[in-house]
Design an enzyme around this catalytic site. Structure first.
Site, PDB file in Angstrom:
ATOM      1  N   ASP A  88       1.961 -12.482  -6.656  1.00 31.78           N
ATOM      2  CA  ASP A  88       1.266 -13.210  -5.589  1.00 31.78           C
ATOM      3  C   ASP A  88       1.106 -14.688  -5.934  1.00 31.78           C
ATOM      4  OD1 ASP A  88       1.099 -10.656  -4.601  1.00 31.78           O
ATOM      5  OD2 ASP A  88      -1.021 -10.777  -4.077  1.00 31.78           O
ATOM      6  N   SER A 122      -6.199 -14.329  -2.160  1.00 28.87           N
ATOM      7  CA  SER A 122      -6.832 -14.716  -3.429  1.00 28.87           C
ATOM      8  C   SER A 122      -5.880 -15.537  -4.291  1.00 28.87           C
ATOM      9  CB  SER A 122      -7.304 -13.482  -4.203  1.00 28.87           C
ATOM     10  OG  SER A 122      -6.208 -12.707  -4.669  1.00 28.87           O
TER      11      SER A 122
END
Length: 398
Positions: A205, A147
């Site tokens: 991330d 994502s």
């Protein structure tokens, strides 16, 4: 729009060391994976905005005129890069029909796309018609930063298409990266996409997806290792679903029940991360030696035992470690544990036959397995000539 076509990519991520301990203020090392997400943005004259996500079988389009109705009245600010616009998120949820309940992967991807598109182009008051196609080498929902790579690609492509950041490509280059200022802006917009998808992400991330390499994370502070070696690994997906929330809660319960036992384990995990960081720094500044790889292998074994002690192991991960050790290779889980994924270090002298046989052994266990590298480059822009033929073929279908 400033450009007719834009192709970008961003890497996935894995946790090398520090899983779960990082929740309790210890050091974690996050690394980029050379499994990438690719995005192709094309300007069109259709008066439509289209998104094609073949990995999750999602193909949607909207009239630009309809999307313009979501913009605030002239003069009202939309899209503060430092803060999520809660009202716009609410409107978009209603617009796509997911105003209540937990969002699935498809809905989250759509929301992130529309949010970044509207915010980046809102200042011009002229929403462009375009088609965005995304294809990823990363599995979704496996804790590998899929994502975040998606959000980073969206941010980079939209900012480039709007003219907010210039293209880093020159006539002599087929692949290039942006400067620090542009990448910071990409990272901040990508973080807003991650907030839509995950609610309260750490920011690790999307930082890995933006800058690549290896990042040190502790108590909210993210620091990039200035020089990193490129290491080969096997990445294995056991395909066992797990709940990060449940696993984190389980570690907390163990800490409360056995503080004098679990707290020293987490301290040891912290020491593993710091020792690994020191070893990687030495490898980057000098020629890596067999002793460096010996240390990395020992640290992998130690950390995997620690992760089992705190209760986040799984029989499939035990099998991974046993299968690879039978071939002389060392493995550990990466991420939340309880199934999910694991990594296996490959030494430079590891023979191709050993690698291929190990991959086949793991596939025979029902796992997915890839050979890849950690420490890969962060977000990049590509000319069509630079993109792998099979990737371009997929993107060109839509």
């Amino acid at each position: 729009m400033q450009i007719k076509e834009c192709i970008v990519s961003a890497p996935g991520k894995a946790i090398l060391h520090g899983e779960h301990a990082v929740v309790h203020g210890k050091v974690a090392l996050a690394v980029s994976l050379n499994l990438r997400t690719y995005l192709r943005l094309q300007a069109t004259s259709t008066s439509k905005v289209c998104i094609n996500l073949p990995n999750i079988n999602t193909f949607l389009s909207w009239d630009v005129a309809v999307l313009k109705q979501l913009l605030p009245d002239s003069g009202a600010e939309l899209g503060n890069v430092n803060e999520l616009d809660a009202e716009l998120v609410r409107m978009l949820r209603n617009f796509v029909g997911v105003s209540n309940g937990t969002l699935d992967t498809r809905s989250m991807a759509i929301l992130a796309f529309l949010y970044i598109y509207l915010c980046v182009f809102a200042k011009s008051r002229e929403l462009p018609s375009l088609t965005v196609s995304v294809w990823s080498e990363l599995p979704t929902g496996a804790g590998l930063g899929s994502s975040a790579a998606y959000s980073v690609c969206l941010a980079a492509a939209m900012l480039s298409a709007s003219g907010t950041i210039p293209s880093p490509l020159s006539d002599q280059e087929n692949t290039a990266r942006w400067g620090e200022v542009e990448m910071e802006l990409i990272n901040r917009w990508a973080f807003q996409g991650e907030r839509i998808i995950h609610g309260n992400p750490s920011g690790v991330d999307n930082a890995v997806g933006t800058w690549g390499g290896i990042l040190r994370y502790r108590s909210g502070k993210i620091t990039a290792l200035s020089r990193v070696p490129m290491l080969r690994i096997l990445l294995t997906n056991t395909k066992v679903p797990r709940s990060t929330k449940v696993l984190v809660a389980g570690v907390k319960d163990k800490m409360n029940k056995f503080p004098s036992i679990i707290n020293p384990v987490l301290e040891s995990v912290d020491a593993v991360s710091c020792t690994c960081e020191q070893t990687l720094t030495e490898m980057a500044s000098d020629t890596p030696t067999p002793e460096h790889y010996n240390v990395l292998e020992e640290l992998i074994d130690i950390n995997q035992h620690h992760l089992n002690v705190i209760g986040v192991g799984h029989t499939t991960l035990d099998t991974l470690c046993q299968v690879t050790l039978a071939r002389g290779l060392h493995s550990k889980l990466t991420g939340a544990g309880g199934g999910g994924c694991g990594i296996t270090l490959l030494r430079p002298e590891t023979e191709c036959s050993v690698i291929q046989n190990t991959i086949q052994d793991l596939r025979d266990c029902g796992y997915d397995c890839w050979e890849t590298r950690i420490g890969a480059a962060g977000v990049q822009q590509h000319s069509p000539l630079a993109v792998k033929e099979q990737v371009l073929e997929v993107l060109a279908r839509y």
